[in-house]
Design a protein around this motif. Structure first.
Motif, short mmCIF file in Angstrom:
data_model
loop_
_atom_site.label_atom_id
_atom_site.label_comp_id
_atom_site.label_asym_id
_atom_site.label_seq_id
_atom_site.Cartn_x
_atom_site.Cartn_y
_atom_site.Cartn_z
N SER A 79 -7.76 -12.03 2.12
CA SER A 79 -8.64 -12.86 2.94
C SER A 79 -9.87 -13.18 2.12
CB SER A 79 -9.02 -12.13 4.23
OG SER A 79 -9.86 -11.02 3.93
N LYS A 80 -10.77 -13.95 2.72
CA LYS A 80 -12.03 -14.28 2.04
C LYS A 80 -13.02 -13.13 2.09
CE LYS A 80 -11.83 -19.29 2.77
NZ LYS A 80 -12.54 -20.48 3.30
N GLY A 81 -12.73 -12.11 2.90
CA GLY A 81 -13.66 -11.01 3.08
C GLY A 81 -13.42 -9.87 2.11
N SER A 82 -12.91 -8.75 2.64
CA SER A 82 -12.74 -7.55 1.83
C SER A 82 -11.64 -7.74 0.79
CB SER A 82 -12.39 -6.37 2.74
OG SER A 82 -11.19 -6.63 3.44
N PRO A 83 -11.66 -6.93 -0.30
CA PRO A 83 -10.65 -7.04 -1.35
C PRO A 83 -9.25 -6.79 -0.82
CG PRO A 83 -12.52 -5.73 -2.11
CD PRO A 83 -12.70 -5.93 -0.63
N ALA A 84 -8.27 -7.41 -1.44
CA ALA A 84 -6.87 -7.18 -1.08
C ALA A 84 -6.45 -5.78 -1.50
CB ALA A 84 -5.99 -8.23 -1.74
N THR A 85 -5.30 -5.36 -1.00
CA THR A 85 -4.76 -4.03 -1.30
C THR A 85 -3.37 -4.18 -1.91
OG1 THR A 85 -5.96 -3.08 0.57
CG2 THR A 85 -4.14 -1.79 -0.33
N VAL A 86 -3.07 -3.37 -2.92
CA VAL A 86 -1.74 -3.38 -3.51
C VAL A 86 -0.76 -2.80 -2.51
CG1 VAL A 86 -0.30 -2.58 -5.42
CG2 VAL A 86 -2.72 -3.11 -5.82
N ALA A 87 0.31 -3.53 -2.25
CA ALA A 87 1.27 -3.11 -1.23
C ALA A 87 1.97 -1.83 -1.64
CB ALA A 87 2.31 -4.22 -1.01
N VAL A 88 2.28 -1.01 -0.68
CA VAL A 88 2.99 0.25 -0.92
C VAL A 88 4.48 -0.04 -0.87
CG1 VAL A 88 3.29 2.65 -0.20
CG2 VAL A 88 1.11 1.50 0.16
N LEU A 89 4.97 -0.60 -1.96
CA LEU A 89 6.38 -0.96 -2.08
C LEU A 89 6.86 -0.56 -3.47
CD1 LEU A 89 6.33 -4.58 -0.62
CD2 LEU A 89 7.28 -2.58 0.50
N SER A 90 8.11 -0.26 -3.58
CA SER A 90 8.69 0.07 -4.88
C SER A 90 8.82 -1.21 -5.69
CB SER A 90 10.06 0.72 -4.73
OG SER A 90 9.95 1.93 -4.02
N ALA A 91 8.37 -1.16 -6.93
CA ALA A 91 8.52 -2.33 -7.82
C ALA A 91 9.98 -2.50 -8.16
CB ALA A 91 7.71 -2.13 -9.11
#
Length: 301
Positions: A79-91
């Motif tokens: 979003s334009k607000g808080s930083p994004a988060t790396v998804a908890v998914l297996s690469a």
């Protein structure tokens, strides 16, 4: 000192950071960091302002890049607000049986894994070495941070000779006055010098036994090949496209291939007879080119 391969001139000197060419380049780099473990699942990303400063672009380009990674389910909370988060998914796996990935997404984690070995051996055949130079950046950072400790590194790179007429990049028109060739040669020289400089610096900073060698091919390679530690081969076709570009204030129509997005196929020597055969034959092909028709490569104008 680690030199960022994106910020060097043709003679290897550092220069002010230029803008990344597009939001897709930013997405490629961030995707590589996620899949190589630099950005871990659940970790908060840098702010959009910080990313814009790092890549030298406006925040709009950063937001576009983040949205791409969100659609790929690599990021959440964009979003334009808080930083994004790396998804908890297996690469996704990069080994045999896994679907091919664009070179920068698939190469970086395999290079990082190769650097976990005490003796790192990398052979590469490519057009400019830009993908290899970028992919090696992360394991170099991990070595400087003390998380990787190889004792010996051997790197051999085959690149096109400066003296040949390249099949690509090439102008659609008959003659461009050598503009595309000069641009390619400058990039080939700059990336090769940075790759060599960053690796050889490990001898002084960490006492690593490093050997980096380059030889020149008398033809334009239609494919790129990476051989890792004698047990893995990564292979991609250069897919040509017709496009337009402004170079040195001249508008050109050209045929070219974006090597960083070429789809990379992985073959591992322990994954069965088919893969083992491909790895072995690739090694023999590379050795034959290195020992027969290639010549001394000079990094010069």
């Amino acid at each position: 000192m680690f030199v960022d391969p994106e910020h060097v001139s043709a003679n290897g000197r550092t220069r002010p950071q230029p803008p990344r060419s597009s939001h897709r380049d930013i997405a490629d780099e961030l995707r590589s960091r996620i899949r190589s473990g630099v950005l871990r699942p659940g970790q908060r990303m840098p702010t959009q302002a910080e990313l814009a400063g790092e890549f030298g672009v406006e925040r709009g380009a950063v937001r576009q890049a983040l949205r791409i990674l969100q659609t790929e389910r690599l990021l959440t909370n964009v979003s334009k607000g808080s930083p994004a988060t790396v998804a908890v998914l297996s690469a996704p796996a990069a080994g045999p049986g896994a679907p091919p990935q664009p070179t920068m997404a698939g190469l970086a984690p395999r290079i990082a894994a190769a650097f976990a070995a005490p003796h790192v051996r990398i052979d590469a055949l490519c057009l400019t070495a830009v993908s290899l130079t970028l992919a090696i950046g992360e394991p170099l950072r991990q070595i400087h941070a003390g998380r990787l400790k190889p004792a010996k590194i051997d790197v051999r790179v085959l690149l096109p000779s400066r003296d040949i007429a390249l099949a690509f990049p090439a102008p659609v028109a008959a003659d461009d006055g050598g503009l595309l060739h000069r641009r390619w040669l400058a990039q080939r020289n700059a990336q090769g010098q940075v790759l060599r400089q960053n690796l050889l610096a490990l001898l002084t900073t960490h006492g690593v036994d490093v050997q980096v060698s380059f030889r020149a091919l008398p033809f334009t390679p239609p494919v790129k090949l990476y051989l890792l530690n004698g047990s893995e081969a990564l292979f991609a076709y250069y897919t040509l496209k017709r496009g337009e570009r402004e170079i040195e204030h001249e508008h050109l129509e050209l045929y070219d291939a974006d090597g960083t997005r070429s789809m990379l196929f992985a073959f591992e020597g322990h994954a069965g007879a088919r893969d083992a055969g491909f790895v072995e034959q690739s090694r023999r092909w590379f050795d034959a080119l290195w020992e027969t028709i290639s010549s001394e490569l000079r990094f010069g104008a």
